[in-house]
Design an enzyme around this catalytic site. Structure first.
Site, short mmCIF file in Angstrom:
data_model
loop_
_atom_site.label_atom_id
_atom_site.label_comp_id
_atom_site.label_asym_id
_atom_site.label_seq_id
_atom_site.Cartn_x
_atom_site.Cartn_y
_atom_site.Cartn_z
N ASP A 140 -15.39 35.83 -35.47
CA ASP A 140 -15.06 35.01 -36.45
C ASP A 140 -14.92 33.66 -35.80
OD1 ASP A 140 -13.31 33.59 -38.83
OD2 ASP A 140 -13.45 35.75 -39.34
N LYS A 161 -19.45 42.52 -47.82
CA LYS A 161 -19.10 42.06 -48.96
C LYS A 161 -20.16 41.26 -49.73
CE LYS A 161 -15.57 39.02 -48.89
NZ LYS A 161 -14.20 38.80 -48.63
N GLY A 169 -7.74 40.45 -38.93
CA GLY A 169 -7.68 41.62 -38.09
C GLY A 169 -7.56 42.85 -38.78
N TRP A 206 -9.16 44.84 -40.79
CA TRP A 206 -10.32 46.02 -40.76
C TRP A 206 -10.38 46.70 -39.30
CZ3 TRP A 206 -15.19 45.55 -43.88
CH2 TRP A 206 -14.97 45.56 -45.22
N ASP A 217 -17.08 41.58 -43.70
CA ASP A 217 -16.01 41.02 -44.75
C ASP A 217 -16.31 39.66 -44.90
OD1 ASP A 217 -14.42 41.83 -46.87
OD2 ASP A 217 -12.61 41.30 -45.77
#
Length: 231
Positions: free
Chosen positions: A94, A174, A75, A77, A134
């Site tokens: 997620d 990413k 969490g 970001w 990410d």
């Protein structure tokens, strides 16, 4: 565990049942200034500073009103988005459970599920200014395989952007081992005005991670099946 070395650096003894690699990981965590800073400032992970540094360079969060966080766990970001753009709507997803974050809608499901893109779009309630990713696939220790699996997630995020981003929006993802491959870069350049790679200072020097920063989303032409026919 004992303290040793200069500058307050902590040395970790190999404990019963703890492997040498886990001991090295624990020592690195204990001596990482970003880890200590995150703990002191209330962020859930050191990754929060990666987004702060990327935002400082690329102005990603300036004026955003709707943000999607792919691979939100734990969490950090979304915490940064909440701090810099407190009025923005944020939706995260997620596979892992994530403790609630005030003002953030969190979906616990696999982004690669067929229903995930629609669920995210519905929860957001309008076109996104920014899609953050990410995400990284679980590594198997084979560099080429790990790279391909993570790139598949980046490509899925790119396809998702075509449906959810507003014109002018941005995508941050990413990537591993030198950045996005040529085909993906070509697709991003078709979709966005600028595409760059960056490695924020908070990324460990020995890490293979980089971030691709795609800004200035271009309105995408509808597919033939989507074109409205008038008579």
């Amino acid at each position: 565990m004992s303290r040793g070395g200069s500058g307050g650096r902590q040395r970790v003894k190999t404990g019963r049942g703890r492997t040498a690699s886990s001991t090295r990981w624990l020592a690195r965590q204990l001596n990482d200034p970003y880890v200590r800073r995150a703990k002191a400032e209330g962020y859930r992970s050191r990754a929060a500073y990666k987004l702060m540094e990327l935002d400082e360079r690329f102005q990603l969060l300036k004026g955003v009103t709707r943000v999607i966080d792919l691979g939100i766990a734990p969490g950090g970001w979304s915490q940064v988005v909440r701090k810099i753009a407190p009025k923005a709507a944020i939706v995260g997803i997620d596979l892992l459970p994530v403790d609630p974050i005030d003002g953030v809608t969190i979906l616990q499901m696999d982004f690669m599920d067929d229903d995930a893109p629609q669920r995210l779009a519905e929860a957001l309630g309008g076109p996104a200014d920014l899609v953050l990713s990410d995400m990284a696939a679980n590594t198997v220790g084979h560099p080429q395989t790990d790279h391909l699996r993570t790139m598949a997630l980046v490509e899925a995020g790119c396809a998702f952007c075509a449906d959810v981003l507003k014109p002018g929006g941005a995508y941050v993802a990413k990537v591993l081992a030198g950045g996005a491959d040529n085909d993906l870069v070509a697709e991003l350049k078709r979709m966005f005005t600028t595409v760059k790679h960056a490695k924020p200072p908070a990324s460990r020097k020995d890490s293979s991670e980089w971030y691709v920063i795609a800004q200035g989303f271009k309105a995408q032409p509808k597919a033939e099946s989507e074109v409205e026919i008038t008579t």
